[in-house]
Write a protein that holds these residues in place. Sequence first.
Motif, PDB file in Angstrom:
ATOM      1  N   HIS A 169      37.483  38.211  50.779  1.00  0.00           N
ATOM      2  CA  HIS A 169      36.234  38.419  51.522  1.00  0.00           C
ATOM      3  C   HIS A 169      36.626  38.589  52.979  1.00  0.00           C
ATOM      4  O   HIS A 169      37.304  37.722  53.531  1.00  0.00           O
ATOM      5  CB  HIS A 169      35.284  37.232  51.360  1.00  0.00           C
ATOM      6  N   ARG A 170      36.233  39.716  53.565  1.00  0.00           N
ATOM      7  CA  ARG A 170      36.521  39.958  54.978  1.00  0.00           C
ATOM      8  C   ARG A 170      35.286  39.715  55.812  1.00  0.00           C
ATOM      9  O   ARG A 170      34.190  40.122  55.437  1.00  0.00           O
ATOM     10  CB  ARG A 170      36.975  41.404  55.199  1.00  0.00           C
ATOM     11  N   SER A 171      35.480  39.049  56.931  1.00  0.00           N
ATOM     12  CA  SER A 171      34.397  38.798  57.870  1.00  0.00           C
ATOM     13  C   SER A 171      34.991  38.774  59.268  1.00  0.00           C
ATOM     14  O   SER A 171      35.854  37.945  59.556  1.00  0.00           O
ATOM     15  CB  SER A 171      33.715  37.466  57.552  1.00  0.00           C
ATOM     16  N   GLY A 172      34.564  39.714  60.086  1.00  0.00           N
ATOM     17  CA  GLY A 172      35.100  39.790  61.435  1.00  0.00           C
ATOM     18  C   GLY A 172      36.602  39.937  61.413  1.00  0.00           C
ATOM     19  O   GLY A 172      37.144  40.806  60.744  1.00  0.00           O
ATOM     20  N   GLY A 173      37.300  39.056  62.086  1.00  0.00           N
ATOM     21  CA  GLY A 173      38.757  39.112  62.166  1.00  0.00           C
ATOM     22  C   GLY A 173      39.454  38.233  61.152  1.00  0.00           C
ATOM     23  O   GLY A 173      40.606  37.857  61.359  1.00  0.00           O
ATOM     24  N   GLU A 174      38.747  37.863  60.075  1.00  0.00           N
ATOM     25  CA  GLU A 174      39.330  36.987  59.060  1.00  0.00           C
ATOM     26  C   GLU A 174      39.303  37.648  57.684  1.00  0.00           C
ATOM     27  O   GLU A 174      38.412  38.437  57.378  1.00  0.00           O
ATOM     28  CB  GLU A 174      38.554  35.669  58.960  1.00  0.00           C
ATOM     29  N   ILE A 175      40.280  37.270  56.874  1.00  0.00           N
ATOM     30  CA  ILE A 175      40.297  37.653  55.470  1.00  0.00           C
ATOM     31  C   ILE A 175      40.530  36.388  54.658  1.00  0.00           C
ATOM     32  O   ILE A 175      41.502  35.668  54.889  1.00  0.00           O
ATOM     33  CB  ILE A 175      41.342  38.750  55.167  1.00  0.00           C
ATOM     34  N   ALA A 176      39.593  36.089  53.768  1.00  0.00           N
ATOM     35  CA  ALA A 176      39.686  34.899  52.918  1.00  0.00           C
ATOM     36  C   ALA A 176      40.094  35.335  51.515  1.00  0.00           C
ATOM     37  O   ALA A 176      39.387  36.133  50.886  1.00  0.00           O
ATOM     38  CB  ALA A 176      38.343  34.176  52.881  1.00  0.00           C
ATOM     39  N   PHE A 177      41.240  34.852  51.059  1.00  0.00           N
ATOM     40  CA  PHE A 177      41.687  35.159  49.705  1.00  0.00           C
ATOM     41  C   PHE A 177      41.065  34.136  48.759  1.00  0.00           C
ATOM     42  O   PHE A 177      41.226  32.931  48.937  1.00  0.00           O
ATOM     43  CB  PHE A 177      43.214  35.156  49.618  1.00  0.00           C
ATOM     44  N   ILE A 178      40.360  34.636  47.757  1.00  0.00           N
ATOM     45  CA  ILE A 178      39.537  33.801  46.886  1.00  0.00           C
ATOM     46  C   ILE A 178      40.166  33.584  45.514  1.00  0.00           C
ATOM     47  O   ILE A 178      40.108  32.487  44.966  1.00  0.00           O
ATOM     48  CB  ILE A 178      38.146  34.445  46.735  1.00  0.00           C
ATOM     49  N   HIS A 179      40.745  34.636  44.948  1.00  0.00           N
ATOM     50  CA  HIS A 179      41.253  34.544  43.572  1.00  0.00           C
ATOM     51  C   HIS A 179      42.328  35.594  43.363  1.00  0.00           C
ATOM     52  O   HIS A 179      42.184  36.736  43.794  1.00  0.00           O
ATOM     53  CB  HIS A 179      40.098  34.778  42.587  1.00  0.00           C
ATOM     54  N   THR A 180      43.405  35.203  42.698  1.00  0.00           N
ATOM     55  CA  THR A 180      44.484  36.124  42.338  1.00  0.00           C
ATOM     56  C   THR A 180      44.698  36.036  40.835  1.00  0.00           C
ATOM     57  O   THR A 180      44.692  34.941  40.277  1.00  0.00           O
ATOM     58  CB  THR A 180      45.788  35.770  43.083  1.00  0.00           C
ATOM     59  N   GLU A 181      44.878  37.185  40.223  1.00  0.00           N
ATOM     60  CA  GLU A 181      45.053  37.217  38.772  1.00  0.00           C
ATOM     61  C   GLU A 181      46.048  38.302  38.379  1.00  0.00           C
ATOM     62  O   GLU A 181      45.974  39.421  38.877  1.00  0.00           O
ATOM     63  CB  GLU A 181      43.694  37.508  38.121  1.00  0.00           C
ATOM     64  N   ILE A 182      46.984  37.943  37.510  1.00  0.00           N
ATOM     65  CA  ILE A 182      47.928  38.898  36.932  1.00  0.00           C
ATOM     66  C   ILE A 182      47.666  38.922  35.430  1.00  0.00           C
ATOM     67  O   ILE A 182      47.595  37.867  34.796  1.00  0.00           O
ATOM     68  CB  ILE A 182      49.399  38.509  37.217  1.00  0.00           C
ATOM     69  N   ASP A 183      47.509  40.119  34.884  1.00  0.00           N
ATOM     70  CA  ASP A 183      47.293  40.280  33.445  1.00  0.00           C
ATOM     71  C   ASP A 183      48.456  39.620  32.709  1.00  0.00           C
ATOM     72  O   ASP A 183      49.622  39.824  33.076  1.00  0.00           O
ATOM     73  CB  ASP A 183      47.231  41.774  33.121  1.00  0.00           C
ATOM     74  N   PRO A 184      48.175  38.822  31.682  1.00  0.00           N
ATOM     75  CA  PRO A 184      49.246  38.124  30.954  1.00  0.00           C
ATOM     76  C   PRO A 184      50.368  39.051  30.466  1.00  0.00           C
ATOM     77  O   PRO A 184      51.518  38.623  30.376  1.00  0.00           O
ATOM     78  CB  PRO A 184      48.515  37.469  29.770  1.00  0.00           C
ATOM     79  N   ARG A 185      50.052  40.291  30.183  1.00  0.00           N
ATOM     80  CA  ARG A 185      51.082  41.232  29.727  1.00  0.00           C
ATOM     81  C   ARG A 185      52.122  41.516  30.801  1.00  0.00           C
ATOM     82  O   ARG A 185      53.214  41.985  30.502  1.00  0.00           O
ATOM     83  CB  ARG A 185      50.445  42.561  29.286  1.00  0.00           C
ATOM     84  N   PHE A 186      51.789  41.234  32.059  1.00  0.00           N
ATOM     85  CA  PHE A 186      52.683  41.541  33.176  1.00  0.00           C
ATOM     86  C   PHE A 186      53.271  40.291  33.833  1.00  0.00           C
ATOM     87  O   PHE A 186      53.988  40.389  34.820  1.00  0.00           O
ATOM     88  CB  PHE A 186      51.948  42.380  34.223  1.00  0.00           C
ATOM     89  N   GLU A 187      52.934  39.120  33.312  1.00  0.00           N
ATOM     90  CA  GLU A 187      53.425  37.874  33.903  1.00  0.00           C
ATOM     91  C   GLU A 187      54.943  37.782  33.803  1.00  0.00           C
ATOM     92  O   GLU A 187      55.562  38.367  32.917  1.00  0.00           O
ATOM     93  CB  GLU A 187      52.774  36.673  33.220  1.00  0.00           C
ATOM     94  N   GLY A 188      55.529  37.031  34.722  1.00  0.00           N
ATOM     95  CA  GLY A 188      56.962  36.784  34.695  1.00  0.00           C
ATOM     96  C   GLY A 188      57.805  37.886  35.315  1.00  0.00           C
ATOM     97  O   GLY A 188      59.028  37.848  35.237  1.00  0.00           O
ATOM     98  N   ARG A 189      57.177  38.846  35.947  1.00  0.00           N
ATOM     99  CA  ARG A 189      57.902  39.971  36.561  1.00  0.00           C
ATOM    100  C   ARG A 189      57.901  39.907  38.092  1.00  0.00           C
ATOM    101  O   ARG A 189      58.393  40.806  38.743  1.00  0.00           O
ATOM    102  CB  ARG A 189      57.281  41.298  36.134  1.00  0.00           C
ATOM    103  N   GLY A 190      57.285  38.865  38.641  1.00  0.00           N
ATOM    104  CA  GLY A 190      57.233  38.739  40.095  1.00  0.00           C
ATOM    105  C   GLY A 190      56.168  39.581  40.759  1.00  0.00           C
ATOM    106  O   GLY A 190      56.156  39.722  41.983  1.00  0.00           O
ATOM    107  N   LEU A 191      55.259  40.143  39.960  1.00  0.00           N
ATOM    108  CA  LEU A 191      54.228  41.011  40.532  1.00  0.00           C
ATOM    109  C   LEU A 191      53.256  40.240  41.417  1.00  0.00           C
ATOM    110  O   LEU A 191      52.798  40.755  42.432  1.00  0.00           O
ATOM    111  CB  LEU A 191      53.465  41.745  39.429  1.00  0.00           C
TER     112      LEU A 191
END
Length: 109
Positions: free
Chosen positions: A37-59
């Motif tokens: 979520h961006r507001s003014g001069g800030e960016i708030a990271f809320i959630h990160t998700e990697i598809d299980p098929r791609f896990e373990g690759r450092g993505l």
Amino acid sequence: MEQPVNDNVNDNVNDNAEKSRFEISDGGELAGFAEYHRSGGEIAFIHTEIDPRFEGRGLGGRLVRAALDTAREQGLAVLPYCPFVRGWITKHPEYADLVPASHRARFGL
């Protein structure tokens, strides 16, 4: 509109502003995302998700690094509400300066 963040051979990170998230693809397939979520001069990271098929690759790490590099380039303060982003910053203290000093204790940084 999606804007490329990097051009690695095996993966690509884009800032998909319409969906308010950074996306990483592998072989042309969406592998994961980091919502913000961006507001003014800030960016708030809320959630990160990697598809299980791609896990373990450092993505996930490459995704967060590209997102934080973009925040730095744009002069944005980072609020890491997402535990994955917060943990990544903890492991890479050279990015802790992106979090305003007044908020670091709140995020355990």
